[in-house]
Enzyme design. Structure first.
Site, PDB file in Angstrom:
ATOM      1  N   ASN C  37      22.874 -42.852  12.488  1.00  0.00           N
ATOM      2  CA  ASN C  37      22.513 -43.068  11.317  1.00  0.00           C
ATOM      3  C   ASN C  37      21.159 -43.068  10.729  1.00  0.00           C
ATOM      4  O   ASN C  37      20.436 -43.919  11.389  1.00  0.00           O
ATOM      5  CB  ASN C  37      23.177 -44.539  11.066  1.00  0.00           C
ATOM      6  CG  ASN C  37      24.586 -44.658  10.846  1.00  0.00           C
ATOM      7  OD1 ASN C  37      25.072 -43.664  10.095  1.00  0.00           O
ATOM      8  ND2 ASN C  37      25.270 -45.408  11.687  1.00  0.00           N
ATOM      9  N   SER C  42       9.120 -42.730   4.397  1.00  0.00           N
ATOM     10  CA  SER C  42       7.557 -41.900   4.285  1.00  0.00           C
ATOM     11  C   SER C  42       6.716 -42.239   5.464  1.00  0.00           C
ATOM     12  O   SER C  42       6.943 -43.095   6.029  1.00  0.00           O
ATOM     13  CB  SER C  42       6.773 -42.278   3.090  1.00  0.00           C
ATOM     14  OG  SER C  42       6.143 -43.679   3.430  1.00  0.00           O
ATOM     15  N   SER C  43       5.961 -41.365   6.029  1.00  0.00           N
ATOM     16  CA  SER C  43       6.039 -40.387   7.071  1.00  0.00           C
ATOM     17  C   SER C  43       4.705 -40.431   7.701  1.00  0.00           C
ATOM     18  O   SER C  43       3.995 -39.666   7.534  1.00  0.00           O
ATOM     19  CB  SER C  43       6.492 -39.089   6.549  1.00  0.00           C
ATOM     20  OG  SER C  43       6.075 -38.843   5.365  1.00  0.00           O
ATOM     21  N   GLU C 101       6.409 -32.920   5.385  1.00  0.00           N
ATOM     22  CA  GLU C 101       7.629 -32.343   5.214  1.00  0.00           C
ATOM     23  C   GLU C 101       7.355 -31.158   4.013  1.00  0.00           C
ATOM     24  O   GLU C 101       6.985 -31.581   3.025  1.00  0.00           O
ATOM     25  CB  GLU C 101       8.732 -33.273   4.820  1.00  0.00           C
ATOM     26  CG  GLU C 101       8.880 -34.581   5.716  1.00  0.00           C
ATOM     27  CD  GLU C 101       8.101 -35.648   5.024  1.00  0.00           C
ATOM     28  OE1 GLU C 101       7.255 -36.426   5.468  1.00  0.00           O
ATOM     29  OE2 GLU C 101       8.188 -35.961   3.754  1.00  0.00           O
TER      30      GLU C 101
END
Lengths: 157, 157, 157
Positions: C37, C42-43, C101
Site C-alpha cells: 500500500n 512530497s519528497s 519527480e
C-alpha cells in the site's frame, strides 16, 4: 496504528521556480515546512488539538508529516493565484474541527470568503455548533512559474 | 514503521454540497467515515485481513486512517455519477488481496462491471488464484453539486 | 508519530494493462513494489538515509509504504511515455536530500535531463551544497494502454 495528532500549525508560502514542482517545493520552504515529507489527508482537526506556531516546533528533517493543504500554480505571467485554509473550531472541545481548503486563479480575498463559507456549510451539515473560524492564506502574482500553498499541519506535542 | 492493518471495511456514500469539497465531505459522512483524516493509498488488502462492518468499529475522531477509494463529482444537474470498489480475495490466505477503484459519469451497474473485471485482470497478471470478489458502490443523480464515494478502509482489531 | 525512514530504494517499472489503473498496478509489480500500500508524499530524502536495493529488503505484503513517485500513462498506440526520479545527495550528511519527480509523453532522455535540473534548482534555492545526483527512470512505447512508474521508496533497516 498512527497516534492521532494533538497540535496544528497554520502555514502559508508562495514562490517562483523553474518548473511547477520546483515552485511548489520553494513555496513549502517559504511556509516553513520544506525539507519534510508531507502526507496529504482529508481534513479534520482532532478534538482538543492546540494551535501552535510552526516556529515553536521542530519537524524532523525528512519526517512523515500529515497535513491538509490548498495549492495552485500557474505559468501565466501577471496572473494572480491564491490558496487558503480555514479551520472551524467547535463549541464542544470533545468534537473534531473541520479543515477546508480552496484555491483559485484569483485574489486571496475571494478565496478566503469561499473557504470560510465551506467551513460554515460543513458545520451545518454536521449540526455541530461552530465557535470560531481560523484562516490562513496567501496570494501571488505570477512572474514566470509561481505556486501558492496554505496548510494546516498536524503534529504532536 | 506503521503496523500493517488487519481488518477492512467496505463503505460508500453520496451527497450534495455547495462546493465540490463540501459534497465530498458530506459523502464521507454518509459513508460513516467523516470526521477522520483519510490517507489515500494504492490499494492492496493485507493477507488475512478480516472484513468488518464500519458500525462495529470506532475510528478515532481526527485519526489518520489509511484507505483506498473511488470518488467522482459533478455540477451538471440530472447527470448520473457512480463510484465503486472491488476487493479480490485470494484462494491462499497468506497472499494479499487486490483492491480496485473505478468511477465514471454513468450508472453504477456499468462501473461495477468494470471494477470487477479490473480485479480479475489484477489476479491474472499475478497468476494468483482468485477465490471471491466483494464490491461496494453507489450512484447518485446530481441536483446541483453532487459527489459519490466508495472505499475500502483499512484498520486494526 | 511515524518514525523517519532511514533507507531508500530507487525502483522503476512499465507495463500494459486493460485499464489505466491495471497498467499502473502492473507497473508497480514490475518495479518490485506491487502488493504493498503505497502512500505518496512530497519528497525529501531523510538525512543519512542509505541507498538499498529493493531486492535486499522485504516489504510487508499490504504494508503502508511511504514513497515519492513519478507516473504517466497513455492509451495512444505508439506514443512514448517516460517517468524519472532524481535524488540529490547533500555534501553535509546531516542535511536532508531532495527527491524530484518528472514524467511526460516523450523519451526518457529528455525526462531525465529535466528531473536532474530540478534537483540542481532545489539545492540552489536551499543554498545547500550538492554532492551527487542519483536517478532512476523508465520509458515505454504504448501498445494499447501503458503506464510508467519511477519511485524513491522510503523504508527502515
Amino acid at each position: 496504528m498512527v497516534k492521532t495528532p494533538n497540535i496544528y500549525c497554520l502555514v502559508s508560502g508562495a514562490a517562483e521556480g523553474n518548473t511547477r514542482l520546483n515552485a511548489f517545493d520553494n513555496a513549502l520552504l517559504e511556509a516553513g515546512v520544506g525539507d519534510t515529507n508531507l502526507m496529504r489527508m482529508s481534513s479534520i482537526c482532532p478534538p482538543g488539538a492546540v494551535e501552535t506556531n510552526i516556529k515553536d516546533i521542530t519537524l524532523p528533517k525528512g519526517g512523515l508529516i500529515p497535513l491538509a493543504y490548498a495549492t495552485i500554480d500557474s505559468q501565466t505571467p501577471q496572473m494572480w493565484i491564491a490558496s487558503a485554509i480555514a479551520v472551524g473550531i467547535p463549541e464542544d472541545p470533545s468534537e473534531p474541527g473541520v479543515i477546508m481548503e480552496f484555491e483559485d486563479h484569483t485574489r486571496l480575498e475571494y478565496v478566503e470568503t469561499i473557504v470560510k463559507q465551506m467551513v460554515v456549510d460543513a458545520f451545518d451539515y454536521r449540526k455541530r455548533a461552530l465557535k470560531e473560524i481560523k484562516t490562513v492564506g496567501i496570494e501571488h502574482q505570477v512572474k514566470k512559474c509561481g505556486s501558492t500553498f496554505a496548510a494546516a499541519v498536524l503534529w504532536y506535542k
